[in-house]
Design a protein around this motif. Structure first.
Motif, short mmCIF file in Angstrom:
data_model
loop_
_atom_site.label_atom_id
_atom_site.label_comp_id
_atom_site.label_asym_id
_atom_site.label_seq_id
_atom_site.Cartn_x
_atom_site.Cartn_y
_atom_site.Cartn_z
N THR A 116 0.84 -1.20 0.00
CA THR A 116 0.00 0.00 0.00
C THR A 116 0.87 1.25 0.00
N GLU A 117 1.90 1.25 0.82
CA GLU A 117 2.82 2.38 0.90
C GLU A 117 3.55 2.59 -0.43
N GLN A 118 4.02 1.50 -1.03
CA GLN A 118 4.73 1.60 -2.31
C GLN A 118 3.83 2.14 -3.41
N VAL A 119 2.59 1.67 -3.44
CA VAL A 119 1.64 2.15 -4.46
C VAL A 119 1.41 3.65 -4.27
N ARG A 120 1.20 4.08 -3.04
CA ARG A 120 0.99 5.50 -2.76
C ARG A 120 2.22 6.33 -3.14
N ASP A 121 3.40 5.87 -2.75
CA ASP A 121 4.63 6.59 -3.07
C ASP A 121 4.85 6.70 -4.58
N THR A 122 4.50 5.65 -5.29
CA THR A 122 4.74 5.61 -6.74
C THR A 122 3.69 6.37 -7.54
N PHE A 123 2.43 6.26 -7.17
CA PHE A 123 1.35 6.74 -8.03
C PHE A 123 0.53 7.92 -7.50
N GLU A 124 0.69 8.27 -6.23
CA GLU A 124 -0.13 9.34 -5.67
C GLU A 124 0.10 10.64 -6.44
N GLY A 125 -0.99 11.27 -6.80
CA GLY A 125 -0.93 12.50 -7.59
C GLY A 125 -0.96 12.25 -9.09
N GLN A 126 -0.73 11.00 -9.51
CA GLN A 126 -0.74 10.66 -10.93
C GLN A 126 -2.04 9.97 -11.32
N ILE A 127 -2.51 9.11 -10.44
CA ILE A 127 -3.72 8.34 -10.70
C ILE A 127 -4.42 8.12 -9.36
N ARG A 128 -5.70 8.02 -9.42
CA ARG A 128 -6.47 7.82 -8.19
C ARG A 128 -6.17 6.45 -7.58
N ILE A 129 -6.03 6.43 -6.27
CA ILE A 129 -5.85 5.19 -5.53
C ILE A 129 -7.08 5.06 -4.64
N PHE A 130 -7.87 4.05 -4.90
CA PHE A 130 -9.11 3.88 -4.15
C PHE A 130 -8.82 3.60 -2.68
N GLU A 131 -9.64 4.18 -1.82
CA GLU A 131 -9.54 3.93 -0.39
C GLU A 131 -10.00 2.51 -0.07
N SER A 132 -10.97 2.02 -0.82
CA SER A 132 -11.46 0.66 -0.61
C SER A 132 -10.35 -0.33 -0.93
N ARG A 133 -10.26 -1.35 -0.11
CA ARG A 133 -9.33 -2.45 -0.35
C ARG A 133 -10.14 -3.73 -0.28
N ILE A 134 -9.91 -4.60 -1.22
CA ILE A 134 -10.65 -5.86 -1.27
C ILE A 134 -9.85 -6.92 -0.52
N PRO A 135 -10.44 -7.47 0.56
CA PRO A 135 -9.69 -8.45 1.34
C PRO A 135 -9.56 -9.80 0.65
N ASN A 136 -8.57 -10.54 1.09
CA ASN A 136 -8.35 -11.90 0.61
C ASN A 136 -9.27 -12.83 1.38
N THR A 137 -10.18 -13.49 0.69
CA THR A 137 -11.14 -14.36 1.35
C THR A 137 -11.58 -15.48 0.41
N VAL A 138 -11.97 -16.60 1.00
CA VAL A 138 -12.45 -17.72 0.18
C VAL A 138 -13.88 -17.49 -0.30
N LYS A 139 -14.58 -16.53 0.27
CA LYS A 139 -15.98 -16.27 -0.10
C LYS A 139 -16.12 -15.98 -1.59
N VAL A 140 -15.16 -15.28 -2.15
CA VAL A 140 -15.23 -14.94 -3.58
C VAL A 140 -15.20 -16.21 -4.41
N GLY A 141 -14.23 -17.08 -4.14
CA GLY A 141 -14.12 -18.34 -4.87
C GLY A 141 -15.34 -19.22 -4.68
N GLU A 142 -15.87 -19.24 -3.47
CA GLU A 142 -17.05 -20.04 -3.20
C GLU A 142 -18.25 -19.52 -3.99
#
Length: 92
Positions: free
Chosen positions: A33-59
């Protein structure tokens, strides 16, 4: 992006960066998250939402059910709802 624009949709644009498979409790997620912000902040929008890793999606895919119906109260469903709200608020 360039290939898709030239071959399929010349109006295609990127709405932003969405971090997926995140577990905010891990150092790896924090570092990425820190690397993405450092690299892209101000250039492209970084969504505040983060999608968690879960088996529910696969199920939900396995059972051929939309995630919102398969696991309506799960954290991942809530995260996708938050993303939808972010997009609506941003796009107007």
């Amino acid at each position: 992006m360039k290939k898709i624009r030239s071959r399929v949709n010349d109006r295609l644009s990127v709405a932003g960066i969405l971090l997926t498979m995140c577990d905010a409790r891990t150092n790896l997620c924090k570092v990425i998250t820190e690397q993405v912000r450092d690299t892209f902040e101000g250039q492209i929008r970084i969504f505040e939402s983060r999608i968690p890793n879960t088996v529910k999606v696969g199920e939900s895919v396995y059972y051929s059910e939309p995630l919102i119906e398969y696991a309506p109260e799960s954290n991942v469903t809530k995260a996708y709802k938050n993303l939808a709200k972010e997009l609506i608020n941003h796009e107007g």
